[in-house]
Write a protein that holds these residues in place. Structure first.
Motif, PDB file in Angstrom:
ATOM      1  N   GLU A   1       0.792  -1.231  -0.159  1.00 53.94           N
ATOM      2  CA  GLU A   1       0.083  -0.075   0.007  1.00 53.94           C
ATOM      3  C   GLU A   1       0.802   1.191  -0.142  1.00 53.94           C
ATOM      4  O   GLU A   1       0.336   2.229  -0.645  1.00 53.94           O
ATOM      5  CB  GLU A   1      -0.727   0.000   1.213  1.00 53.94           C
ATOM      6  CG  GLU A   1      -2.346   0.644   1.083  1.00 53.94           C
ATOM      7  CD  GLU A   1      -2.796   0.592   2.452  1.00 53.94           C
ATOM      8  OE1 GLU A   1      -3.431  -0.583   3.101  1.00 53.94           O
ATOM      9  OE2 GLU A   1      -2.943   1.725   3.072  1.00 53.94           O
ATOM     10  N   TYR A   2       2.237   1.153   0.554  1.00 54.07           N
ATOM     11  CA  TYR A   2       2.885   2.315   0.607  1.00 54.07           C
ATOM     12  C   TYR A   2       3.217   2.646  -0.631  1.00 54.07           C
ATOM     13  O   TYR A   2       3.558   4.186  -0.994  1.00 54.07           O
ATOM     14  CB  TYR A   2       4.150   1.967   1.384  1.00 54.07           C
ATOM     15  CG  TYR A   2       4.753   0.868   1.047  1.00 54.07           C
ATOM     16  CD1 TYR A   2       5.973   1.231  -0.066  1.00 54.07           C
ATOM     17  CD2 TYR A   2       4.755  -0.539   1.310  1.00 54.07           C
ATOM     18  CE1 TYR A   2       6.784   0.241  -0.455  1.00 54.07           C
ATOM     19  CE2 TYR A   2       5.443  -1.492   0.805  1.00 54.07           C
ATOM     20  CZ  TYR A   2       6.375  -1.158  -0.081  1.00 54.07           C
ATOM     21  OH  TYR A   2       7.108  -2.319  -0.733  1.00 54.07           O
TER      22      TYR A   2
ATOM     23  N   VAL B   1       1.347   3.283  -3.332  1.00 57.85           N
ATOM     24  CA  VAL B   1       0.460   4.327  -3.573  1.00 57.85           C
ATOM     25  C   VAL B   1       0.829   5.666  -3.227  1.00 57.85           C
ATOM     26  O   VAL B   1       0.544   6.708  -3.740  1.00 57.85           O
ATOM     27  CB  VAL B   1      -1.097   4.021  -3.214  1.00 57.85           C
ATOM     28  CG1 VAL B   1      -2.006   4.909  -3.694  1.00 57.85           C
ATOM     29  CG2 VAL B   1      -1.460   2.636  -3.935  1.00 57.85           C
ATOM     30  N   VAL B   2       1.249   5.660  -1.637  1.00 58.60           N
ATOM     31  CA  VAL B   2       1.455   7.056  -0.780  1.00 58.60           C
ATOM     32  C   VAL B   2       2.729   7.525  -1.609  1.00 58.60           C
ATOM     33  O   VAL B   2       2.602   8.659  -1.816  1.00 58.60           O
ATOM     34  CB  VAL B   2       1.894   6.728   0.583  1.00 58.60           C
ATOM     35  CG1 VAL B   2       2.312   7.862   1.303  1.00 58.60           C
ATOM     36  CG2 VAL B   2       0.264   5.993   0.975  1.00 58.60           C
ATOM     37  N   PHE B   3       3.662   6.708  -1.861  1.00 61.24           N
ATOM     38  CA  PHE B   3       5.204   7.190  -2.451  1.00 61.24           C
ATOM     39  C   PHE B   3       4.821   7.787  -3.733  1.00 61.24           C
ATOM     40  O   PHE B   3       5.116   9.133  -4.079  1.00 61.24           O
ATOM     41  CB  PHE B   3       6.072   6.130  -2.476  1.00 61.24           C
ATOM     42  CG  PHE B   3       7.369   6.532  -2.872  1.00 61.24           C
ATOM     43  CD1 PHE B   3       8.198   7.448  -2.176  1.00 61.24           C
ATOM     44  CD2 PHE B   3       7.807   6.061  -4.267  1.00 61.24           C
ATOM     45  CE1 PHE B   3       9.113   7.811  -2.572  1.00 61.24           C
ATOM     46  CE2 PHE B   3       9.143   6.510  -4.588  1.00 61.24           C
ATOM     47  CZ  PHE B   3       9.813   7.499  -3.670  1.00 61.24           C
TER      48      PHE B   3
ATOM     49  N   LYS C   1       1.936   8.838  -5.046  1.00 60.23           N
ATOM     50  CA  LYS C   1       1.223  10.351  -5.112  1.00 60.23           C
ATOM     51  C   LYS C   1       2.190  11.342  -4.384  1.00 60.23           C
ATOM     52  O   LYS C   1       1.841  12.508  -4.829  1.00 60.23           O
ATOM     53  CB  LYS C   1      -0.045   9.989  -4.011  1.00 60.23           C
ATOM     54  CG  LYS C   1      -0.825  11.357  -3.812  1.00 60.23           C
ATOM     55  CD  LYS C   1      -1.782  11.759  -5.089  1.00 60.23           C
ATOM     56  CE  LYS C   1      -2.647  12.745  -4.582  1.00 60.23           C
ATOM     57  NZ  LYS C   1      -3.319  13.111  -5.873  1.00 60.23           N
ATOM     58  N   ALA C   2       3.083  11.153  -3.454  1.00 64.82           N
ATOM     59  CA  ALA C   2       3.667  12.125  -2.695  1.00 64.82           C
ATOM     60  C   ALA C   2       4.751  12.786  -3.521  1.00 64.82           C
ATOM     61  O   ALA C   2       5.422  13.740  -3.307  1.00 64.82           O
ATOM     62  CB  ALA C   2       4.155  11.460  -1.372  1.00 64.82           C
ATOM     63  N   ILE C   3       5.450  11.980  -4.664  1.00 63.85           N
ATOM     64  CA  ILE C   3       6.453  12.455  -5.400  1.00 63.85           C
ATOM     65  C   ILE C   3       6.118  13.127  -6.586  1.00 63.85           C
ATOM     66  O   ILE C   3       6.974  13.639  -7.347  1.00 63.85           O
ATOM     67  CB  ILE C   3       7.478  11.385  -5.857  1.00 63.85           C
ATOM     68  CG1 ILE C   3       6.909  10.084  -6.722  1.00 63.85           C
ATOM     69  CG2 ILE C   3       8.045  10.888  -4.428  1.00 63.85           C
ATOM     70  CD1 ILE C   3       7.834   9.330  -7.224  1.00 63.85           C
ATOM     71  N   ARG C   4       4.889  13.387  -6.856  1.00 63.18           N
ATOM     72  CA  ARG C   4       4.500  14.306  -7.789  1.00 63.18           C
ATOM     73  C   ARG C   4       3.622  15.231  -7.639  1.00 63.18           C
ATOM     74  O   ARG C   4       2.819  15.111  -6.397  1.00 63.18           O
ATOM     75  CB  ARG C   4       3.563  13.350  -8.753  1.00 63.18           C
ATOM     76  CG  ARG C   4       4.287  12.289  -9.490  1.00 63.18           C
ATOM     77  CD  ARG C   4       3.246  11.423 -10.258  1.00 63.18           C
ATOM     78  NE  ARG C   4       3.756  10.319 -11.191  1.00 63.18           N
ATOM     79  CZ  ARG C   4       4.103   9.058 -10.484  1.00 63.18           C
ATOM     80  NH1 ARG C   4       3.520   8.799  -9.546  1.00 63.18           N
ATOM     81  NH2 ARG C   4       4.558   8.186 -11.223  1.00 63.18           N
TER      82      ARG C   4
END
Lengths: 43, 283
Positions: free
Chosen positions: A24-25, A27-29, A31-34
């Motif tokens: 799941e992480y 998806v977080v990553f 999203k967070a780097i864009r």
């Protein structure tokens, strides 16, 4: 109270473990780097 | 003074990618896989970690997942250890509101609908953070982060404005949604001058979740009944309008230590270490 406290702590750690196990992480990553267009008000 | 220092260090620590502010870019390193405990936009040029509320929406909006173990686990972990101490001491948007409230204009911190409006943050949490991204999906099965898109003033302040200033591509793409979000930010800023922490009180879904942990967290507040002289100076000092004597670990308490400072007989105690010691002693 103590039992609830430690139970919630255990649930939190188990949840994190499951989240890592099912990737799941990622998806977080991803999203967070864009630049989040919604967050900055472009949409 | 100590709280302000910790808030400042925390803000700098969570937003330490200085080069991002200069170049108009965001940090793309491995640290972004982790959520920070505070509402701090991951598109802030300086952000080193991810916003838990943004991340929660991102996972729920993804067609592969209907539940977020990872993000909820992290939020629970932060909440069970510190509760809303995070709001009072670590949150950058909380610091901004604290500073705005220092502007010497007439305050309206207590008003008729204050109590009922506190539930609004849970409506925001349920509909904009959970149900919206999960159920209102497009043809490809992905949803939108409705809280980030239509409400979050932290995103506008921490990410939208700095990126618009430093990044020409972003600046040229701004339209009516940015204007709308700027309006939300202006309203929150103005309200923060008149009311203490209106965003935390009425709108912040993360504060709402952490509030649920206040009673159970390892960090606890306590009133010593033997010392307390019932002068109610603590209640008068509480800018979150908590009834300190009746419910010191209220969901609304951000552990700002206002009551601790106001107490003339040192009857209020707060901490992580003492609570852990007490648990140890009780066996």
């Amino acid at each position: 109270m103590q039992k609830i406290r430690y139970m919630l702590l255990a649930v939190a750690i188990i949840f994190i473990g499951i989240g890592i196990y099912i990737n799941e992480y990622e998806v977080v990553f991803a999203k967070a780097i864009r630049i989040c267009l919604e967050c900055i008000g472009i949409g | 003074m100590m709280r302000r220092l910790i808030q400042t260090i925390s803000t700098v620590f969570f937003n330490g990618y200085v080069i991002g502010f200069i170049n108009g870019t965001i940090f793309k390193g491995d640290l972004k896989v982790t959520c920070v405990p505070v509402l701090n936009c991951y598109s802030c040029p300086g952000a080193l970690g991810s916003c838990p509320i943004g991340s929660l929406q991102a996972v729920l909006a993804d067609k592969k997942y209907n539940f977020s173990f990872y993000v909820l686990g992290l939020i629970m972990l932060f909440g069970i250890v510190l509760g809303r101490f995070i709001c009072g001491f670590l949150c950058p948007f909380g610091l901004l509101q604290d500073l705005l409230y220092k502007i010497p204009l007439k305050k309206h911190n207590k008003f008729k609908y204050d109590g009922k409006l506190r539930y609004l943050k849970y409506i925001v949490l349920i509909f904009m953070v959970i149900i919206g991204p999960l159920l209102l999906v497009n043809d490809y099965g992905t949803g939108d982060p409705y809280f980030c898109k239509y409400l979050c003033p932290a995103g506008t302040f921490e990410a939208g404005i700095p990126l618009a200033i430093a990044n020409e591509g972003v600046r040229s793409a701004l339209g009516i949604l940015f204007d709308y979000k700027m309006l939300i930010l202006v309203i929150v800023v103005y309200a923060s001058i008149k009311i203490y922490r209106p965003f935390c009180k009425y709108l912040c879904p993360l504060g709402g979740i952490y509030g649920l942990f206040n009673k159970f967290s390892f960090y606890q507040m306590k009133v010593d009944d033997k010392k307390c002289i019932k002068c109610k100076k603590c209640i008068d000092a509480c800018k979150m309008n908590v009834d300190v004597l009746d419910n010191i670990n209220s969901m609304e308490c951000i552990r700002c230590m206002g009551c601790v400072k106001a107490c003339p007989v040192d009857a209020i105690d707060a901490g992580l270490k003492k609570e852990l010691q007490r648990i140890k002693n009780e066996g």
